[in-house]
Design an enzyme around this catalytic site. Structure first.
Site, PDB file in Angstrom:
ATOM      1  N   CYS A  50       0.800  -1.157   0.009  1.00 27.03           N
ATOM      2  CA  CYS A  50      -0.063  -0.200   0.168  1.00 27.03           C
ATOM      3  C   CYS A  50       0.835   1.179  -0.122  1.00 27.03           C
ATOM      4  O   CYS A  50       1.559   1.657  -1.249  1.00 27.03           O
ATOM      5  CB  CYS A  50      -0.951  -0.066   1.165  1.00 27.03           C
ATOM      6  N   HIS A  51       0.884   2.088   1.083  1.00 23.59           N
ATOM      7  CA  HIS A  51       1.800   3.129   1.240  1.00 23.59           C
ATOM      8  C   HIS A  51       2.970   2.957   1.860  1.00 23.59           C
ATOM      9  O   HIS A  51       3.922   3.766   1.871  1.00 23.59           O
ATOM     10  CB  HIS A  51       1.111   4.073   2.058  1.00 23.59           C
TER      11      HIS A  51
END
Length: 187
Positions: free
Chosen positions: A112-113
């Protein structure tokens, strides 16, 4: 339960704002594969998980970033959430910790991030990766080849886009952690 990771120590680097599922699901999968897992964070105590923008569970920190070294572990997991990696990438010790896994040719899994930390550690140049779409430009600007795929592995670096990708992410991370050091995994 498999024992493919028996005898391996895997660090999870996270702080407040970590995406709950991206911490808990890999943690359980890797632990069920036989690894010893430890939550490393900026401060002792607990960190706050989130389900997107809602508070979720708190998680006990095992060690602080100033108590650990990449030499202590066989692999590293970088869960996402927006605030979590954004806070971690401003901490020099956290960034050095991430970079040291690459210097030691050890597998790293980021979702994800989470790849924001890889950008800050300057370890993605020439690597094929994926992430949450909003991190795409940062990765490209750091020299990575970004692709929109469920799970990407490039010489011990495992990346995925979002919680929906967790089954593939967990399976590939376990495979890479079981394999161990990668000669091509460099900082």
């Amino acid at each position: 339960m498999s024992n493919s990771l028996k005898g391996k120590r895997i660090a999870f680097l996270a702080t407040d704002g970590v995406e709950q599922s991206e911490l808990v699901r890999p943690w359980k999968s890797i632990k069920n594969a036989g690894a010893d897992v430890e939550l490393v964070s900026l401060e002792s105590g607990k960190i706050q998980g989130v389900n997107h923008d809602e508070k979720a569970d708190q998680h006990n920190v095992d060690k602080t970033i100033d108590q650990v070294s990449a030499e202590d572990y066989d692999g590293l997991v970088l869960p996402g959430g927006v605030y979590n990696p954004d806070a971690l990438r401003t901490n020099e010790s956290a960034v050095d910790f991430v970079r040291d896994f690459f210097k030691q040719h050890k597998p790293v899994a980021a979702i994800c991030h989470g790849p924001w930390l890889l950008v800050e550690a300057n370890v993605v140049r020439g690597r094929k990766v994926t992430s949450w779409p909003s991190v795409k430009t940062d990765l490209i600007n750091a020299g990575a080849e970004w692709v929109d795929e469920e799970c990407v592995c490039d010489e011990g670096l495992v990346t995925s886009r979002c919680p929906d990708d967790l089954p593939a992410f967990c399976d590939k991370a376990i495979e890479e952690f079981a394999e161990g050091k990668h000669a091509e995994q460099t900082a």
